[in-house]
Design a protein around this motif. Structure first.
Motif, PDB file in Angstrom:
ATOM      1  N   LEU A 112      39.416  23.334  59.959  1.00  0.00           N
ATOM      2  CA  LEU A 112      39.271  24.777  60.135  1.00  0.00           C
ATOM      3  C   LEU A 112      38.982  25.403  58.785  1.00  0.00           C
ATOM      4  O   LEU A 112      39.660  25.098  57.798  1.00  0.00           O
ATOM      5  N   ILE A 113      37.976  26.269  58.720  1.00  0.00           N
ATOM      6  CA  ILE A 113      37.653  26.997  57.494  1.00  0.00           C
ATOM      7  C   ILE A 113      37.805  28.488  57.781  1.00  0.00           C
ATOM      8  O   ILE A 113      37.250  28.995  58.759  1.00  0.00           O
ATOM      9  N   GLN A 114      38.583  29.166  56.946  1.00  0.00           N
ATOM     10  CA  GLN A 114      38.870  30.585  57.142  1.00  0.00           C
ATOM     11  C   GLN A 114      38.559  31.370  55.881  1.00  0.00           C
ATOM     12  O   GLN A 114      38.765  30.876  54.764  1.00  0.00           O
ATOM     13  N   SER A 115      38.105  32.584  56.056  1.00  0.00           N
ATOM     14  CA  SER A 115      37.912  33.489  54.930  1.00  0.00           C
ATOM     15  C   SER A 115      39.088  34.453  54.839  1.00  0.00           C
ATOM     16  O   SER A 115      39.805  34.668  55.826  1.00  0.00           O
TER      17      SER A 115
ATOM     18  N   LEU B 233      50.069  29.393  59.481  1.00  0.00           N
ATOM     19  CA  LEU B 233      49.986  27.934  59.560  1.00  0.00           C
ATOM     20  C   LEU B 233      50.335  27.444  60.958  1.00  0.00           C
ATOM     21  O   LEU B 233      49.688  26.522  61.487  1.00  0.00           O
ATOM     22  N   LEU B 234      51.356  28.014  61.563  1.00  0.00           N
ATOM     23  CA  LEU B 234      51.731  27.593  62.914  1.00  0.00           C
ATOM     24  C   LEU B 234      50.639  27.947  63.918  1.00  0.00           C
ATOM     25  O   LEU B 234      50.372  27.180  64.862  1.00  0.00           O
ATOM     26  N   ASP B 235      49.985  29.099  63.724  1.00  0.00           N
ATOM     27  CA  ASP B 235      48.841  29.445  64.578  1.00  0.00           C
ATOM     28  C   ASP B 235      47.716  28.429  64.408  1.00  0.00           C
ATOM     29  O   ASP B 235      47.098  27.990  65.383  1.00  0.00           O
ATOM     30  N   ASN B 236      47.445  28.045  63.154  1.00  0.00           N
ATOM     31  CA  ASN B 236      46.374  27.079  62.898  1.00  0.00           C
ATOM     32  C   ASN B 236      46.704  25.706  63.466  1.00  0.00           C
ATOM     33  O   ASN B 236      45.821  24.979  63.925  1.00  0.00           O
ATOM     34  N   LEU B 237      47.983  25.353  63.432  1.00  0.00           N
ATOM     35  CA  LEU B 237      48.405  24.073  63.998  1.00  0.00           C
ATOM     36  C   LEU B 237      48.082  24.018  65.480  1.00  0.00           C
ATOM     37  O   LEU B 237      47.579  23.008  65.990  1.00  0.00           O
ATOM     38  N   LYS B 238      48.339  25.111  66.194  1.00  0.00           N
ATOM     39  CA  LYS B 238      48.006  25.169  67.620  1.00  0.00           C
ATOM     40  C   LYS B 238      46.497  25.142  67.829  1.00  0.00           C
ATOM     41  O   LYS B 238      45.992  24.464  68.725  1.00  0.00           O
ATOM     42  N   LEU B 239      45.776  25.876  66.985  1.00  0.00           N
ATOM     43  CA  LEU B 239      44.326  25.943  67.112  1.00  0.00           C
ATOM     44  C   LEU B 239      43.675  24.576  66.914  1.00  0.00           C
ATOM     45  O   LEU B 239      42.662  24.252  67.549  1.00  0.00           O
TER      46      LEU B 239
ATOM     47  N   LEU C  51      50.421  19.621  58.592  1.00  0.00           N
ATOM     48  CA  LEU C  51      49.233  20.454  58.424  1.00  0.00           C
ATOM     49  C   LEU C  51      49.044  20.730  56.943  1.00  0.00           C
ATOM     50  O   LEU C  51      49.993  21.091  56.246  1.00  0.00           O
ATOM     51  N   SER C  52      47.819  20.537  56.476  1.00  0.00           N
ATOM     52  CA  SER C  52      47.478  20.849  55.076  1.00  0.00           C
ATOM     53  C   SER C  52      46.494  22.005  55.061  1.00  0.00           C
ATOM     54  O   SER C  52      45.510  22.007  55.816  1.00  0.00           O
ATOM     55  N   THR C  53      46.748  22.992  54.204  1.00  0.00           N
ATOM     56  CA  THR C  53      45.846  24.137  54.034  1.00  0.00           C
ATOM     57  C   THR C  53      45.599  24.324  52.545  1.00  0.00           C
ATOM     58  O   THR C  53      46.540  24.465  51.766  1.00  0.00           O
ATOM     59  N   ILE C  54      44.327  24.326  52.158  1.00  0.00           N
ATOM     60  CA  ILE C  54      43.928  24.443  50.760  1.00  0.00           C
ATOM     61  C   ILE C  54      43.224  25.781  50.588  1.00  0.00           C
ATOM     62  O   ILE C  54      42.190  26.024  51.220  1.00  0.00           O
ATOM     63  N   VAL C  55      43.768  26.648  49.752  1.00  0.00           N
ATOM     64  CA  VAL C  55      43.180  27.953  49.480  1.00  0.00           C
ATOM     65  C   VAL C  55      42.539  27.911  48.101  1.00  0.00           C
ATOM     66  O   VAL C  55      43.196  27.581  47.104  1.00  0.00           O
ATOM     67  N   TYR C  56      41.260  28.251  48.035  1.00  0.00           N
ATOM     68  CA  TYR C  56      40.511  28.165  46.783  1.00  0.00           C
ATOM     69  C   TYR C  56      40.658  29.457  45.983  1.00  0.00           C
ATOM     70  O   TYR C  56      40.872  30.536  46.548  1.00  0.00           O
ATOM     71  N   THR C  57      40.552  29.346  44.661  1.00  0.00           N
ATOM     72  CA  THR C  57      40.800  30.506  43.806  1.00  0.00           C
ATOM     73  C   THR C  57      39.568  30.985  43.046  1.00  0.00           C
ATOM     74  O   THR C  57      39.624  32.038  42.412  1.00  0.00           O
ATOM     75  N   ASP C  58      38.470  30.233  43.073  1.00  0.00           N
ATOM     76  CA  ASP C  58      37.269  30.669  42.352  1.00  0.00           C
ATOM     77  C   ASP C  58      36.049  30.025  42.972  1.00  0.00           C
ATOM     78  O   ASP C  58      36.152  29.167  43.854  1.00  0.00           O
TER      79      ASP C  58
ATOM     80  N   SER D   3      41.849  23.936  56.468  1.00  0.00           N
ATOM     81  CA  SER D   3      43.074  23.442  57.115  1.00  0.00           C
ATOM     82  C   SER D   3      42.752  22.239  57.987  1.00  0.00           C
ATOM     83  O   SER D   3      41.700  22.184  58.641  1.00  0.00           O
ATOM     84  N   PHE D   4      43.674  21.274  58.027  1.00  0.00           N
ATOM     85  CA  PHE D   4      43.513  20.106  58.891  1.00  0.00           C
ATOM     86  C   PHE D   4      44.868  19.470  59.151  1.00  0.00           C
ATOM     87  O   PHE D   4      45.812  19.628  58.370  1.00  0.00           O
ATOM     88  N   ILE D   5      44.961  18.766  60.264  1.00  0.00           N
ATOM     89  CA  ILE D   5      46.148  17.980  60.599  1.00  0.00           C
ATOM     90  C   ILE D   5      45.976  16.593  59.983  1.00  0.00           C
ATOM     91  O   ILE D   5      44.936  15.957  60.146  1.00  0.00           O
ATOM     92  N   SER D   6      46.983  16.152  59.255  1.00  0.00           N
ATOM     93  CA  SER D   6      46.899  14.857  58.583  1.00  0.00           C
ATOM     94  C   SER D   6      46.940  13.719  59.598  1.00  0.00           C
ATOM     95  O   SER D   6      47.873  13.635  60.403  1.00  0.00           O
ATOM     96  N   ILE D   7      45.941  12.856  59.555  1.00  0.00           N
ATOM     97  CA  ILE D   7      45.855  11.702  60.451  1.00  0.00           C
ATOM     98  C   ILE D   7      45.604  10.461  59.600  1.00  0.00           C
ATOM     99  O   ILE D   7      44.663  10.426  58.795  1.00  0.00           O
ATOM    100  N   LYS D   8      46.444   9.464  59.773  1.00  0.00           N
ATOM    101  CA  LYS D   8      46.354   8.247  58.972  1.00  0.00           C
ATOM    102  C   LYS D   8      44.995   7.581  59.120  1.00  0.00           C
ATOM    103  O   LYS D   8      44.471   7.436  60.225  1.00  0.00           O
ATOM    104  N   ASP D   9      44.404   7.186  57.987  1.00  0.00           N
ATOM    105  CA  ASP D   9      43.134   6.457  57.929  1.00  0.00           C
ATOM    106  C   ASP D   9      41.975   7.221  58.570  1.00  0.00           C
ATOM    107  O   ASP D   9      40.997   6.613  59.019  1.00  0.00           O
ATOM    108  N   LYS D  10      42.082   8.551  58.611  1.00  0.00           N
ATOM    109  CA  LYS D  10      40.995   9.354  59.174  1.00  0.00           C
ATOM    110  C   LYS D  10      40.646  10.547  58.299  1.00  0.00           C
ATOM    111  O   LYS D  10      39.474  10.742  57.959  1.00  0.00           O
ATOM    112  N   THR D  11      41.636  11.344  57.912  1.00  0.00           N
ATOM    113  CA  THR D  11      41.353  12.602  57.214  1.00  0.00           C
ATOM    114  C   THR D  11      41.270  12.375  55.699  1.00  0.00           C
ATOM    115  O   THR D  11      42.051  12.905  54.913  1.00  0.00           O
TER     116      THR D  11
END
Length: 213
Positions: free
Chosen positions: A22-25, A96-102, A140-147, A178-186
């Motif tokens: 998932l990519i969010q602005s 984050l919980l909303d994104n987990l469901k999404l 769930l991992s979410t990475i927010v960029y700063t620049d 954002s993404f759900i961590s999956i072994k040997d995939k993500t």
């Protein structure tokens, strides 16, 4: 930001390639974005600095953060605890919980959500973090960029690709991956540019829903 405020609708894209993400602005309220920016405190003599804070899900209090005892490639610091940081974590928890469901997090393979982490991660110039999958404790991992001057995140469906063969999620200020961590995939990795004119090295605000098995 007040705790009774609801997060505003944010533009988002769900992609299935090379795996579902998932990519969010405009992920963070600008006051929250500026708060985390003001807390950036990296060690220029270490490849990676990680500043951390944690709270239990559903509770308005901090939880002690226990970093690795003998880290080999990073310096770990605890973020200064404040009312503002706790409110930020409480608001981000909802997102984050909303994104987990999404992202289809109703089935988590026996993992139970327990805590929310924030990590201010700084990677000094001209360094690389190889392709890896997050530990399954990071549900769930979410990475927010700063620049917009540095690289974003390189994602792949296998660990054999070189970074330049991977899909890059662009670094746009206050956008989030954002993404759900999956072994040997993500599989994902990072690069930092060698730019002498930048004010700071590559820095991201990483949020995690953590859990247990």
């Amino acid at each position: 930001m007040l705790l009774n405020q609801k997060p505003q609708n944010r533009d988002f894209i769900v992609s299935q390639s090379p795996w579902e993400h998932l990519i969010q602005s405009d992920f963070l309220d600008m006051d929250d974005f500026n708060l985390l920016t003001s807390l950036i405190d990296y060690d220029p003599d270490c490849n990676k600095t990680i500043q951390c804070a944690k709270k239990p899900i559903g509770e308005h209090k901090f939880k002690n953060f226990n970093g690795p005892k003998n880290p080999t490639d990073a310096v770990f610091k605890e973020l200064p605890k404040s009312k503002e940081l706790l409110e930020l974590l409480s608001m981000v928890e909802i997102k984050l919980l909303d994104n987990l469901k999404l992202l289809g997090g109703d089935y988590l393979g026996g993992r139970e959500t327990q805590a929310i982490d924030v990590q201010v991660q700084t990677l000094i110039q001209d360094k690389k973090i190889d392709l890896h999958c997050d530990a399954l404790s990071k549900i769930l991992s979410t990475i927010v960029y700063t620049d917009s001057t540095d690289y974003g995140t390189f994602i792949s469906d296998n660990c054999y690709n070189h970074i330049d063969e991977c899909v890059e999620v662009d670094s746009i200020p206050n956008s989030a991956l954002s993404f759900i961590s999956i072994k040997d995939k993500t599989w994902h990795g990072y690069l930092s540019k060698n730019i002498n004119s930048v004010i700071k090295p590559r820095t991201t605000f990483n949020f995690f829903i953590r859990g247990s098995f």
